[in-house]
Design an enzyme around this catalytic site. Structure first.
Site, PDB file in Angstrom:
ATOM      1  N   THR A   1       0.858  -1.178   0.000  1.00 13.71           N
ATOM      2  CA  THR A   1       0.000   0.000   0.000  1.00 13.71           C
ATOM      3  C   THR A   1       0.895   1.230   0.000  1.00 13.71           C
ATOM      4  O   THR A   1       2.042   1.167   0.461  1.00 13.71           O
ATOM      5  CB  THR A   1      -0.890   0.042   1.249  1.00 13.71           C
ATOM      6  OG1 THR A   1      -0.016   0.003   2.385  1.00 13.71           O
ATOM      7  CG2 THR A   1      -1.822  -1.129   1.308  1.00 13.71           C
TER       8      THR A   1
ATOM      9  N   GLU B   1      -5.779  -3.258  -1.579  1.00  9.14           N
ATOM     10  CA  GLU B   1      -6.273  -4.460  -0.911  1.00  9.14           C
ATOM     11  C   GLU B   1      -7.354  -5.178  -1.713  1.00  9.14           C
ATOM     12  O   GLU B   1      -7.755  -6.283  -1.380  1.00  9.14           O
ATOM     13  CB  GLU B   1      -6.866  -4.076   0.462  1.00  9.14           C
ATOM     14  CG  GLU B   1      -5.855  -3.643   1.504  1.00  9.14           C
ATOM     15  CD  GLU B   1      -5.419  -2.176   1.382  1.00  9.14           C
ATOM     16  OE1 GLU B   1      -5.643  -1.558   0.325  1.00  9.14           O
ATOM     17  OE2 GLU B   1      -4.834  -1.660   2.353  1.00  9.14           O
TER      18      GLU B   1
ATOM     19  N   LYS C   1     -15.063  17.009  11.551  1.00 10.03           N
ATOM     20  CA  LYS C   1     -16.186  16.994  12.485  1.00 10.03           C
ATOM     21  C   LYS C   1     -16.336  18.389  13.071  1.00 10.03           C
ATOM     22  O   LYS C   1     -15.512  18.827  13.867  1.00 10.03           O
ATOM     23  CB  LYS C   1     -15.969  15.958  13.580  1.00 10.03           C
ATOM     24  CG  LYS C   1     -17.275  15.578  14.248  1.00 10.03           C
ATOM     25  CD  LYS C   1     -17.181  14.250  14.951  1.00 10.03           C
ATOM     26  CE  LYS C   1     -18.570  13.662  15.135  1.00 10.03           C
ATOM     27  NZ  LYS C   1     -18.572  12.421  15.885  1.00 10.03           N
TER      28      LYS C   1
HETATM   29  P1  AMP Z   1      -4.760   2.864  -2.925  1.00 11.62           P
HETATM   30  O1  AMP Z   1      -4.696   1.575  -2.209  1.00 11.62           O
HETATM   31  O2  AMP Z   1      -3.501   3.663  -2.851  1.00 11.62           O
HETATM   32  O3  AMP Z   1      -5.197   2.697  -4.337  1.00 11.62           O
HETATM   33  O4  AMP Z   1      -5.867   3.776  -2.217  1.00 11.62           O
HETATM   34  C1  AMP Z   1      -7.190   3.341  -2.062  1.00 11.62           C
HETATM   35  C2  AMP Z   1      -8.069   4.479  -1.630  1.00 11.62           C
HETATM   36  O5  AMP Z   1      -8.247   5.417  -2.695  1.00 11.62           O
HETATM   37  C3  AMP Z   1      -9.477   4.086  -1.272  1.00 11.62           C
HETATM   38  O6  AMP Z   1      -9.570   3.540   0.014  1.00 11.62           O
HETATM   39  C4  AMP Z   1     -10.209   5.426  -1.398  1.00 11.62           C
HETATM   40  O7  AMP Z   1     -10.028   6.221  -0.246  1.00 11.62           O
HETATM   41  C5  AMP Z   1      -9.504   6.077  -2.545  1.00 11.62           C
HETATM   42  N1  AMP Z   1     -10.328   5.918  -3.757  1.00 11.62           N
HETATM   43  C6  AMP Z   1     -10.185   5.024  -4.733  1.00 11.62           C
HETATM   44  N2  AMP Z   1     -11.119   5.202  -5.691  1.00 11.62           N
HETATM   45  C7  AMP Z   1     -11.899   6.238  -5.301  1.00 11.62           C
HETATM   46  C8  AMP Z   1     -13.056   6.907  -5.842  1.00 11.62           C
HETATM   47  N3  AMP Z   1     -13.581   6.573  -7.022  1.00 11.62           N
HETATM   48  N4  AMP Z   1     -13.589   7.917  -5.121  1.00 11.62           N
HETATM   49  C9  AMP Z   1     -13.056   8.299  -3.938  1.00 11.62           C
HETATM   50  N5  AMP Z   1     -11.986   7.710  -3.382  1.00 11.62           N
HETATM   51  C10 AMP Z   1     -11.402   6.693  -4.053  1.00 11.62           C
END
Ligand code: AMP
Length: 537
Positions: A180, A326, A431
């Site tokens: 990640t 993930e 918040k």
């Molecule tokens: P990563 O593992 O670096 O790809 O990050 C994943 C995170 O990217 C997710 O948990 C979301 O918070 C964010 N994310 C992915 N796709 C979207 C989307 N279409 N809209 C908003 N957030 C997104």
């Protein structure tokens, strides 16, 4: 009774064989400083066989980790095909990590071999002394004065015969691993099996998701180190989809040129990249994006204005995808349901997406109670399914799972038709006076205002309300848009108490290694007093 149907394993080697035969003439294009080069799937697969022979000769065995530190290019694709097919594990390293983080990940994953693009050797040289477990370094591309012993990729591929005898494996064997991007704590490893990659690839060919097929040519802007390029490399061999690999040419102008020269039908990447493409296309009277049947934007929220601008100015549909490292990553795609008029499609495209078959989803409150799928109840998304991870590699993180469900940390609603709307990351939420303000809604709306190039919203401490939103804005070129104007622009779209009084105008918003807004960095800049903040009455 048990079925007597076939239980042949789902293996990446069989995807490779399929594409090699069925789509032999399909091509992979790679951008280089002197123009585009291309090669057929048949040749790429043959070179993957030779590479497997070379890696075996270097002593690579089943389950050994073979890492890549590479841009999107044809050689990287060969490694993607060869390493899992020979029973080893492909570990893609993020080329934008800080050296110490890179060393941590290489050691944690126990990488045995690293294949590195010549331009990235200086980065590796900085950590060479910290990664004693790596036995071989293989360099792709010419390099003057190598700083340490490097094996030449092209030479070893040429020196070995094709026809590698891909072994029989268990479909649950590890095929690929990614870490990640590590916005909280140490980066964590996620391991994908042959089976999970197969099923995820099949899902990507389905007409309700992105429907990749042999009629497509895909501009792969999402880096091959980010969640295995959103699965596109494997899907391409399964479906006969041609790929365009942009290497390090990831700005709006070169991408526009690639689109006009090579005429892809689909393009995959994060919204910040597409924002830059819009800017570049806006500055060129001959800009032509008409080959694209869709742009898939995912990895972060996609602002409404971007979807509208691509459609109105260029006739291109933007589809939003939701996923995470993930989750392989694709979980949901914002394909509007049947029967929706063209005019109302946008209301679906702005959502994070509709959940694909294979993934189970629920939303829960702070106590773990499952909430209604009514488009109103707001909670954390939890997932499980054949391409959703159930644990991290080599670390216990029980707080990130609940009864076998992955806790995503994303907050939002789920409607009766399975569309997800993301309002925030749990750690990004604001918040104010005990009520939640959606940072995503604020920033995607502000980005729709003329004169705004980018906007990100974070929470800042407030004596009276505990927290209030701070909106950090990058103005477009020649724009003089003010905080008052932006607040007036927001007024009709959000509740009055959501309207930010704190504004900051900057030259650039810090980005994570995969191109998303880095809110942790923004919070740090704010805490260190490095943001000039204007507070409205
Ligand atoms: P990563 O593992 O670096 O790809 O990050 C994943 C995170 O990217 C997710 O948990 C979301 O918070 C964010 N994310 C992915 N796709 C979207 C989307 N279409 N809209 C908003 N957030 C997104």
């Amino acid at each position: 009774m048990r079925s007597t149907m076939q239980d042949a394993p789902l293996l990446i080697r069989d995807m490779v064989r399929h594409g090699q035969w069925m789509y032999a003439d399909k091509r992979v294009f790679t951008a280089t400083p002197t123009g585009t080069v291309h090669e057929t799937f048949a040749r790429v697969a043959e070179r993957a066989e030779r590479l497997a022979g070379a890696l075996a000769a270097l002593g690579v065995q089943r389950d050994d980790r073979v890492a890549t530190l590479m841009w999107n290019n044809q050689s990287h694709m060969e490694v993607y095909l060869a390493v899992p097919s020979m029973g080893a594990v492909l570990h893609t390293l993020n080329v934008r990590l800080f050296p110490d983080q890179l060393a941590y990940i290489i050691n944690h994953a126990d990488d045995r071999v690293i294949i590195v693009d010549a331009s990235l050797v200086p980065l590796l040289a900085r950590i060479k002394d910290q990664i004693a477990g790596v036995r071989h370094f293989i360099v792709n591309g010419p390099l003057e004065d190598p700083p340490f012993a490097l094996i030449d990729y092209q030479e070893i591929v040429a020196a070995h015969e094709p026809g590698y005898d891909w072994p029989d494996l268990d479909e649950r064997d590890a095929a690929v691993m990614c870490y990640t991007s590590g916005t909280t704590g140490e980066p964590k490893g996620v391991v994908y099996s042959h089976r999970s990659i197969w099923l995820h690839s099949l899902a990507s060919t389905s007409a309700n998701s992105i429907a990749l097929s042999d009629r497509d040519r895909c501009l792969l802007v999402v880096p091959m180190f980010h969640v295995a390029a959103w699965g596109a490399v494997y899907t391409s061999f399964m479906a006969g989809t041609e790929l365009i690999m942009p290497q390090m040419f990831l700005q709006g102008e070169p991408l526009l040129n690639m689109i006009m020269e090579l005429r892809p039908t689909v393009a995959l990447g994060v919204p910040t990249i597409w924002n830059d493409l819009l800017r570049a296309a806006g500055g060129r009277s001959d800009a032509d994006l008409s080959s694209l049947r869709m742009i898939l934007a995912g990895g972060a929220a996609v602002p409404r204005f971007m979807i509208e601008a691509f459609r109105e100015r260029h006739g291109v549909d933007v589809l939003q995808g939701w996923g995470m490292t993930e989750t392989s990553p694709l979980v949901a795609v914002s394909m509007p349901p049947a029967g929706v008029s063209r005019e109302h499609e946008i209301d679906y495209r702005v959502k994070a997406g509709r959940v694909m078959a294979g993934v189970q989803i629920r939303i829960t409150d702070e106590n773990g109670a499952v909430l209604a799928r009514d488009g109103v109840a707001t909670g954390e998304f939890e997932l499980r399914g054949p391409w959703i991870t159930a644990r991290y590699y080599g670390v216990d993180a029980p707080e990130l799972f609940r009864d076998g469900w992955l806790r995503t940390g994303d907050i939002g609603t789920l409607d009766p038709h399975g569309f997800m709307v993301i309002t925030d990351r749990a750690k990004d939420m604001i918040k104010s006076g005990g009520e939640w303000i959606s940072s995503v809604a604020l920033e995607t709306t502000v980005m729709g205002q003329d004169g705004v190039f980018e906007a990100a919203v974070i929470a800042v401490p407030d004596d009276r309300w505990q927290e209030r939103p701070l909106c950090v804005v990058v103005r477009g070129s020649e724009s003089t848009v003010s905080a008052e104007e932006l607040r007036e622009f927001l007024r009709p779209s959000v509740a009055k108490w959501w309207l930010p009084e704190h504004w900051s105008f900057v030259d650039a918003i810090p980005k994570t290694s995969v191109g998303k807004f880095d809110k942790r960095a923004l919070r740090r800049l704010y805490a260190e007093g490095q943001l000039e903040v204007e507070t409205l009455e």
